[in-house]
Design a protein around this motif. Structure first.
Motif, PDB file in Angstrom:
ATOM      1  N   ASP A 115      37.554 -14.123  -3.765  1.00 55.24           N
ATOM      2  CA  ASP A 115      37.712 -15.064  -2.654  1.00 55.24           C
ATOM      3  C   ASP A 115      38.516 -14.420  -1.520  1.00 55.24           C
ATOM      4  O   ASP A 115      38.160 -14.536  -0.355  1.00 55.24           O
ATOM      5  N   SER A 116      39.592 -13.705  -1.886  1.00 57.96           N
ATOM      6  CA  SER A 116      40.419 -13.092  -0.842  1.00 57.96           C
ATOM      7  C   SER A 116      39.682 -11.945  -0.141  1.00 57.96           C
ATOM      8  O   SER A 116      40.004 -11.597   0.983  1.00 57.96           O
ATOM      9  N   ALA A 117      38.672 -11.373  -0.807  1.00 56.38           N
ATOM     10  CA  ALA A 117      37.874 -10.312  -0.187  1.00 56.38           C
ATOM     11  C   ALA A 117      36.705 -10.885   0.612  1.00 56.38           C
ATOM     12  O   ALA A 117      35.892 -10.148   1.160  1.00 56.38           O
ATOM     13  N   GLY A 118      36.616 -12.227   0.662  1.00 59.40           N
ATOM     14  CA  GLY A 118      35.580 -12.857   1.479  1.00 59.40           C
ATOM     15  C   GLY A 118      34.298 -13.213   0.753  1.00 59.40           C
ATOM     16  O   GLY A 118      33.325 -13.627   1.374  1.00 59.40           O
ATOM     17  N   TYR A 119      34.294 -13.060  -0.553  1.00 62.43           N
ATOM     18  CA  TYR A 119      33.112 -13.437  -1.323  1.00 62.43           C
ATOM     19  C   TYR A 119      33.249 -14.878  -1.796  1.00 62.43           C
ATOM     20  O   TYR A 119      34.341 -15.414  -1.869  1.00 62.43           O
ATOM     21  N   SER A 120      32.126 -15.459  -2.142  1.00 61.96           N
ATOM     22  CA  SER A 120      32.115 -16.784  -2.735  1.00 61.96           C
ATOM     23  C   SER A 120      31.828 -16.576  -4.219  1.00 61.96           C
ATOM     24  O   SER A 120      30.928 -15.811  -4.570  1.00 61.96           O
ATOM     25  N   SER A 121      32.602 -17.213  -5.099  1.00 60.82           N
ATOM     26  CA  SER A 121      32.374 -16.986  -6.524  1.00 60.82           C
ATOM     27  C   SER A 121      32.398 -18.292  -7.308  1.00 60.82           C
ATOM     28  O   SER A 121      33.008 -19.274  -6.887  1.00 60.82           O
ATOM     29  N   VAL A 122      31.694 -18.279  -8.428  1.00 60.27           N
ATOM     30  CA  VAL A 122      31.624 -19.433  -9.315  1.00 60.27           C
ATOM     31  C   VAL A 122      31.995 -18.923 -10.707  1.00 60.27           C
ATOM     32  O   VAL A 122      31.493 -17.885 -11.137  1.00 60.27           O
ATOM     33  N   VAL A 123      32.888 -19.644 -11.401  1.00 58.55           N
ATOM     34  CA  VAL A 123      33.318 -19.192 -12.728  1.00 58.55           C
ATOM     35  C   VAL A 123      32.650 -19.993 -13.846  1.00 58.55           C
ATOM     36  O   VAL A 123      32.382 -21.184 -13.690  1.00 58.55           O
ATOM     37  N   PHE A 124      32.400 -19.305 -14.948  1.00 54.45           N
ATOM     38  CA  PHE A 124      31.825 -19.918 -16.154  1.00 54.45           C
ATOM     39  C   PHE A 124      32.666 -19.455 -17.335  1.00 54.45           C
ATOM     40  O   PHE A 124      32.996 -18.276 -17.435  1.00 54.45           O
ATOM     41  N   SER A 125      32.968 -20.376 -18.250  1.00 53.79           N
ATOM     42  CA  SER A 125      33.822 -20.032 -19.387  1.00 53.79           C
ATOM     43  C   SER A 125      33.034 -19.457 -20.560  1.00 53.79           C
ATOM     44  O   SER A 125      33.619 -18.997 -21.533  1.00 53.79           O
TER      45      SER A 125
END
Length: 121
Positions: free
Chosen positions: A23-33
């Motif tokens: 996120d801080s590098a400008g990407y959008s991310s989604v987490v999965f457990s």
């Protein structure tokens, strides 16, 4: 439009630190457990890149990648592991995994792999 990166790791602190870094590098991310939750995701095709742990309950990062390929989703994949081992590295490379990183992952190494994976799409 920002490219979305999927993070699959059973360790919550690692998931969150990877998400913060991306996120801080400008990407959008989604987490999965879990790999199972990720595979049930409605639109796997929206992910430009996958970062996954090698050792997870009921599966490995390599098996997850192979399931994606079998299902027709060739998502560039970065494999991270707390147990680096040349045999696993060789298996990952043979399977088509783009990047293999031992933990603790440095932010430079991870972001370098992400850039490489996104360029490959």
């Amino acid at each position: 439009q920002r490219q979305v990166i999927a993070i699959v790791d059973d360790d919550a602190s690692i998931r969150e630190s990877l998400k913060d870094l991306l996120d801080s590098a400008g990407y959008s991310s989604v987490v999965f457990s879990s790999a199972q939750r990720f595979l049930k995701s409605k639109r796997l095709d929206r992910f430009a890149c996958l970062i996954t742990d090698m050792r997870m309950p009921r599966t490995t990062g390599i098996e997850l990648y192979q399931k994606l390929i079998a299902a027709g989703h060739a998502i560039p994949t970065i494999l991270i592991t707390a147990y680096p081992d040349d045999t696993v590295r060789a298996r990952a490379v043979r399977a088509g995994i783009r990047c293999y990183l031992p933990k603790p992952v440095t932010s430079d190494a991870l972001l370098g792999c992400v850039d490489e994976a996104l360029e490959a799409r």
